[in-house]
Write a protein that holds these residues in place. Sequence first.
Motif, mmCIF file in Angstrom:
data_model
loop_
_atom_site.group_PDB
_atom_site.id
_atom_site.type_symbol
_atom_site.label_atom_id
_atom_site.label_comp_id
_atom_site.label_asym_id
_atom_site.label_seq_id
_atom_site.Cartn_x
_atom_site.Cartn_y
_atom_site.Cartn_z
ATOM 1 N N GLY A 38 0.585 -1.663 0.399
ATOM 2 C CA GLY A 38 -0.039 0.235 -0.074
ATOM 3 C C GLY A 38 0.666 1.094 -0.282
ATOM 4 O O GLY A 38 1.767 1.376 0.598
ATOM 5 N N VAL A 39 -0.041 1.931 -0.638
ATOM 6 C CA VAL A 39 1.523 3.809 -1.231
ATOM 7 C C VAL A 39 0.679 4.077 0.397
ATOM 8 O O VAL A 39 -0.240 4.070 1.529
ATOM 9 C CB VAL A 39 0.280 5.083 -1.605
ATOM 10 N N GLY A 40 2.869 4.258 1.351
ATOM 11 C CA GLY A 40 2.770 4.829 2.453
ATOM 12 C C GLY A 40 1.958 4.333 3.446
ATOM 13 O O GLY A 40 2.001 4.394 4.836
ATOM 14 N N LEU A 41 1.828 2.612 3.654
ATOM 15 C CA LEU A 41 1.017 2.193 4.692
ATOM 16 C C LEU A 41 2.298 1.491 5.305
ATOM 17 O O LEU A 41 3.010 0.693 4.583
ATOM 18 C CB LEU A 41 0.042 0.703 3.967
ATOM 19 N N HIS A 46 -7.498 1.287 12.192
ATOM 20 C CA HIS A 46 -8.063 2.166 11.617
ATOM 21 C C HIS A 46 -9.583 2.292 12.649
ATOM 22 O O HIS A 46 -10.032 1.083 12.819
ATOM 23 C CB HIS A 46 -8.102 1.948 9.895
ATOM 24 N N ILE A 92 -9.498 0.948 4.118
ATOM 25 C CA ILE A 92 -8.122 1.338 4.385
ATOM 26 C C ILE A 92 -8.328 3.007 2.990
ATOM 27 O O ILE A 92 -8.375 2.254 2.004
ATOM 28 C CB ILE A 92 -7.184 0.574 3.554
ATOM 29 N N PRO A 93 -7.943 4.207 3.549
ATOM 30 C CA PRO A 93 -7.789 5.403 2.891
ATOM 31 C C PRO A 93 -6.002 5.307 2.297
ATOM 32 O O PRO A 93 -6.050 6.955 2.422
ATOM 33 C CB PRO A 93 -7.494 6.520 3.795
ATOM 34 N N THR A 94 -5.797 4.576 0.838
ATOM 35 C CA THR A 94 -4.810 4.812 -0.058
ATOM 36 C C THR A 94 -4.618 3.660 -0.747
ATOM 37 O O THR A 94 -5.893 2.693 -0.324
ATOM 38 C CB THR A 94 -3.348 4.349 1.406
ATOM 39 N N GLU A 95 -4.276 3.151 -1.467
ATOM 40 C CA GLU A 95 -4.108 2.170 -2.714
ATOM 41 C C GLU A 95 -3.296 1.186 -2.347
ATOM 42 O O GLU A 95 -2.444 1.219 -2.522
ATOM 43 C CB GLU A 95 -3.330 2.922 -4.382
ATOM 44 N N VAL A 96 -3.994 0.260 -2.180
ATOM 45 C CA VAL A 96 -3.881 -1.122 -2.054
ATOM 46 C C VAL A 96 -3.508 -2.194 -2.834
ATOM 47 O O VAL A 96 -4.708 -1.955 -4.006
ATOM 48 C CB VAL A 96 -4.536 -1.879 -1.873
#
Length: 131
Positions: A38-41, A46, A92-96
């Motif tokens: 994930g980007v920045g994961l 959460h 999850i508020p990101t691209e996975v």
Amino acid sequence: MIRADGAKGVMRKQLGLVFLGETRNDYRFLTGDVRLKGVGLNRVFHERAISLRPTDEIAEDGWPLFIFSDNLDLTKIAESEELLFETIVLLIPTEVTFNKLIWMSDFRCVFVFSVCIDAGPTVSSVPIFAW
């Protein structure tokens, strides 16, 4: 020392301990291991009912996960890898990007309230939470 060997456990029966409690359908969670990026994961716990923690024990991109929510059909999600991945993306508020599902299962919680400990003249009742 406490040994948790369940309602039909030999040790519990030999000690004469009762196993009163209930299985609750309203307390459910889904757990498993996934491989994803994930980007920045780097870690997620959460308020949207998901917990992810990175670990190399599964793989370089491995994540143990817990999903817990009254608003999600966790039994249905546990039956479908595709639905699990869709749910993770929703929470999850990101691209996975998904690599692989290692395993997953949903659980109901069991509450046991009457394990007795005999400490001489005092007998204590200990609440136990299990799944």
